[in-house]
Design a protein around this motif. Structure first.
Motif, mmCIF file in Angstrom:
data_model
loop_
_atom_site.group_PDB
_atom_site.id
_atom_site.type_symbol
_atom_site.label_atom_id
_atom_site.label_comp_id
_atom_site.label_asym_id
_atom_site.label_seq_id
_atom_site.Cartn_x
_atom_site.Cartn_y
_atom_site.Cartn_z
ATOM 1 N N TRP A 63 0.492 -1.069 -0.817
ATOM 2 C CA TRP A 63 -0.052 0.341 -0.337
ATOM 3 C C TRP A 63 1.350 1.473 0.431
ATOM 4 C CZ3 TRP A 63 1.874 -1.397 4.573
ATOM 5 C CH2 TRP A 63 1.728 -0.861 5.371
ATOM 6 N N ALA A 64 0.333 1.966 -0.439
ATOM 7 C CA ALA A 64 1.012 3.832 -0.458
ATOM 8 C C ALA A 64 0.077 4.728 -0.388
ATOM 9 C CB ALA A 64 1.276 3.812 -2.166
ATOM 10 N N VAL A 65 0.511 5.824 0.185
ATOM 11 C CA VAL A 65 -0.909 7.137 0.501
ATOM 12 C C VAL A 65 0.006 8.089 -0.452
ATOM 13 C CG1 VAL A 65 -1.472 8.361 2.542
ATOM 14 C CG2 VAL A 65 -0.977 6.336 3.082
ATOM 15 N N VAL A 66 -0.617 8.577 -1.354
ATOM 16 C CA VAL A 66 -1.380 9.615 -1.850
ATOM 17 C C VAL A 66 -1.076 10.721 -1.585
ATOM 18 C CG1 VAL A 66 -1.697 9.910 -4.690
ATOM 19 C CG2 VAL A 66 -1.655 7.981 -3.709
ATOM 20 N N HIS A 67 -0.902 11.758 -1.743
ATOM 21 C CA HIS A 67 -0.651 13.579 -1.446
ATOM 22 C C HIS A 67 -1.237 14.033 -2.476
ATOM 23 C CE1 HIS A 67 0.833 13.208 2.638
ATOM 24 N NE2 HIS A 67 1.292 11.479 2.638
ATOM 25 N N GLN A 68 -2.719 14.325 -2.430
ATOM 26 C CA GLN A 68 -3.236 15.197 -3.065
ATOM 27 C C GLN A 68 -3.211 16.287 -3.087
ATOM 28 O OE1 GLN A 68 -6.429 12.774 -4.453
ATOM 29 N NE2 GLN A 68 -5.220 12.020 -6.233
ATOM 30 N N ARG A 69 -2.940 17.075 -3.946
ATOM 31 C CA ARG A 69 -3.437 18.831 -3.494
ATOM 32 C C ARG A 69 -3.903 19.564 -4.367
ATOM 33 N NH1 ARG A 69 2.589 22.565 -2.942
ATOM 34 N NH2 ARG A 69 3.108 21.157 -4.537
ATOM 35 N N ARG A 77 -4.853 12.985 2.032
ATOM 36 C CA ARG A 77 -4.145 11.634 1.797
ATOM 37 C C ARG A 77 -5.038 11.062 1.282
ATOM 38 N NH1 ARG A 77 -2.482 10.860 7.522
ATOM 39 N NH2 ARG A 77 -1.016 9.701 6.718
ATOM 40 N N VAL A 80 -3.718 3.506 -1.820
ATOM 41 C CA VAL A 80 -3.822 2.696 -2.690
ATOM 42 C C VAL A 80 -3.661 1.636 -2.420
ATOM 43 C CG1 VAL A 80 -4.189 4.839 -4.361
ATOM 44 C CG2 VAL A 80 -2.139 3.902 -3.693
ATOM 45 N N GLY A 81 -3.396 0.300 -2.832
ATOM 46 C CA GLY A 81 -2.979 -0.838 -2.625
ATOM 47 C C GLY A 81 -2.755 -2.059 -3.922
ATOM 48 N N THR A 93 -5.106 -0.626 -6.948
ATOM 49 C CA THR A 93 -6.644 0.330 -6.237
ATOM 50 C C THR A 93 -6.666 0.829 -4.875
ATOM 51 O OG1 THR A 93 -8.933 -0.493 -5.636
ATOM 52 C CG2 THR A 93 -7.460 -2.282 -4.863
ATOM 53 N N SER A 94 -7.687 1.718 -4.724
ATOM 54 C CA SER A 94 -7.757 2.849 -4.425
ATOM 55 C C SER A 94 -8.245 2.165 -3.013
ATOM 56 C CB SER A 94 -7.924 3.482 -4.049
ATOM 57 O OG SER A 94 -9.603 3.649 -4.369
ATOM 58 N N ASN B 140 -8.855 5.345 -9.549
ATOM 59 C CA ASN B 140 -8.553 4.809 -8.225
ATOM 60 C C ASN B 140 -7.254 5.380 -7.792
ATOM 61 O OD1 ASN B 140 -9.575 2.255 -7.176
ATOM 62 N ND2 ASN B 140 -10.539 2.658 -9.063
ATOM 63 N N LEU B 151 4.708 1.998 -4.431
ATOM 64 C CA LEU B 151 3.788 0.768 -3.478
ATOM 65 C C LEU B 151 5.050 -0.339 -3.474
ATOM 66 C CD1 LEU B 151 0.507 0.427 -6.210
ATOM 67 C CD2 LEU B 151 0.557 0.112 -3.315
ATOM 68 N N ILE B 202 5.332 12.629 -1.411
ATOM 69 C CA ILE B 202 4.651 12.762 -2.916
ATOM 70 C C ILE B 202 3.692 11.926 -2.577
ATOM 71 C CG2 ILE B 202 5.290 12.367 -5.629
ATOM 72 C CD1 ILE B 202 6.447 14.695 -3.798
ATOM 73 N N GLU B 204 3.427 8.658 0.150
ATOM 74 C CA GLU B 204 4.055 7.664 1.011
ATOM 75 C C GLU B 204 3.740 6.142 0.680
ATOM 76 O OE1 GLU B 204 2.097 8.102 4.982
ATOM 77 O OE2 GLU B 204 1.010 9.577 4.048
#
Lengths: 131, 388
Positions: A63-69, A77, A80-81, A93-94, B140, B151, B202, B204
């Protein structure tokens, strides 16, 4: 949450026919019994490769956590994974219903669908009480 | 008939970074002209041209016309994403060996940055409309390579205990090298581990400084026979070994995703072809679109045991100009410039010629170079070396 509509193309037409019914379709090789990812092109031999609905459940393998401005400069935050479906294939997917600060590895998730534009787009959401 | 041995005889690089008002095709043409002059050749001496860039419609085989080249015996556009530059050197080397062409220019150029456009918007803007399988992933929230590599990195962290602190040490070490490279975009701007941790996220686990630069510019290399190169202006750089490895199934199901890349298969094959062992490699230029990519590639090549890259590379005295392992001596894609696979190829040629100036390493007779494309989908390895 799905951000914007997705357009089907020839390769995804059958998959989107499934999502509108609430089904996440995989491809089954009738010769070997193997369950393949939705992206497998069954048009190479439609009699050998058939569509079957997945259980819709899986486990987070990364998984990761996208930072969207946003336009206002505020950051959101978005977790997704990569989900390993119970049938084996992976799906990017989210992931809804999770705390982005949690360790999501191994978390059990289930598919959901959101109607945006003409299509129902799949995403995954955490099954409560799992870790 | 003995096959001619291939060598790099010329190297050309345009101004890098926020260079506005010029197209990728113009950068490509300038890079080829610079490489030809560097080699001590004329444009008319070229009989082969291999072209590549980020977008197929920005730099193409019509470069031949722009350069006024006639009677070419080899001409094509290639695309293997980050592995392309290494691949182009390989195919040019084989064409020289086969006698198909004698003096081949290979070039890569890009122009993603436009004046008053944020760097992060430059690549996003080029993305296609959300259609089909890619559209589903994009909707997504997974639409940037930053997220896809995040990932990959998370798998390595979860499996082996690699930490952000480990990745930060790589970013800091490469920034140290960039302070010795006047053409690096971060020349004059050092980085501390504290600043790395303080930089914004950007995706995590990636901070801003885990991610490579974005650059306008072009780089070209001239490949010819060793025999011919010996009579030209620069010290010849021999092309001793090469290999490619493309694992496949990334994103569909690849249990090695984020844990092992194509470098693990290609590295040993390229070294064997070069009749070289890992401990004979004095300097290595790895594709570092992210700090994590550098870590994974160094593990896959065998410089450090699998899974131990995080703590091993963060050890004092390991990386950076004073470190034991000479990695990405120009600052790499993280701190010098981002010309995809041409970034490591360029610095490898500089080092193998002994022209690194303040950053020149002492042992440079064998140089290992990696190229990585897609999301760890595509890989190329080169072993370069000094003459004799």
């Amino acid at each position: 949450m799905i951000g914007f509509p997705v357009q089907r193309d020839e390769a995804t037409a059958e998959f989107f026919d499934g999502t509108v019914r609430g089904e996440f379709l995989l491809v089954r090789d009738t010769r070997t019994g193997a369950l393949l990812a939705p992206q497998f092109d069954r048009s190479v031999d439609p009699r050998r490769y058939e569509l079957v609905p997945a259980a819709g459940t899986g486990t987070v393998v990364s998984w990761a956590v996208v930072h969207q401005r946003g336009a206002d400069g505020a950051t959101s935050r978005v977790p997704v994974g990569i989900v390993e479906l119970d049938e084996g294939p992976w799906w990017w997917t989210s992931i809804e219903g999770v705390d982005p600060d949690d360790n999501l590895l191994g978390r059990h998730v289930v598919v959901a669908f959101e109607k945006v534009g003409d299509e129902a787009v799949p995403y995954f959401t955490a099954i409560e009480g799992t870790a | 008939m003995a096959h001619p041995e291939p060598a790099v005889a010329g190297l050309g690089i345009t101004e890098q970074g926020k260079v506005y008002g010029r197209t990728a095709a113009q950068f490509a043409a300038e890079a080829v002209r610079l490489a030809v002059v560097d080699a001590g050749l004329e444009l008319d001496d070229l009989d082969g041209l291999l072209v590549s860039g980020r977008l197929s419609d920005s730099v193409g085989i019509d470069l031949q016309g722009s350069l006024g080249l006639t009677d070419l015996r080899l001409l094509t556009y290639m695309q293997g994403y980050g592995s392309t530059a290494g691949q182009m050197v390989q195919y040019a080397a084989m064409a020289v060996q086969a006698g198909m062409a004698d003096t081949i220019a290979i070039v890569w150029a890009d122009d993603p940055l436009k004046d008053r456009t944020r760097a992060s918007a430059a690549y996003a803007k080029a993305g296609s409309a959300p259609t089909g399988w890619r559209g589903i992933t994009t909707a997504n929230g997974i639409y940037s390579a930053n997220t896809m590599y995040a990932l990959a990195a998370r798998r390595h962290m979860a499996r082996y205990g690699t930490t952000q602190d480990h990745l930060g040490h790589i970013a800091v070490a490469q920034r140290e090298w960039a302070q010795l490279n006047p053409i690096a975009q971060f020349y004059g701007t050092p980085l501390t581990l504290e600043e790395y941790h303080a930089s914004r996220y950007i995706a995590e686990p990636f901070h801003l400084y885990d991610c490579c630069l974005i650059s306008n510019g072009g780089v070209a290399v001239i490949v010819t026979s060793l025999e011919r190169a010996r009579g030209l202006r620069q010290p010849p750089v021999r092309i001793l070994g090469w290999a490619q490895a493309h694992p496949g199934n990334v994103g569909i199901r690849n249990d090695d995703f984020g844990l092992v890349s194509g470098a693990a298969a290609a590295g040993p094959r390229a070294l064997e072809m070069a009749d070289t062992t890992l401990d004979e490699i004095g300097v290595v230029q790895v594709y570092d679109c992210y700090t994590f990519t550098a870590l994974l590639t160094l593990e896959d090549y065998g410089f450090i045991p699998k899974g131990e890259g995080g703590p091993a590379l963060a050890e004092p005295g390991m990386l950076g100009p004073k470190g034991r392992l000479k990695v990405n001596t120009g600052g790499g894609e993280l701190s010098a410039f981002y010309m995809w696979g041409m970034t490591p190829v360029h610095e490898a040629v500089v080092q193998a010629r002994g022209q690194g100036g303040a950053r020149q390493v002492e042992q440079y007779d064998r140089v290992l170079v990696s190229g990585n494309g897609g999301v760890l989908d595509y890989h190329s390895t080169l072993v370069l070396g000094t003459d004799r």
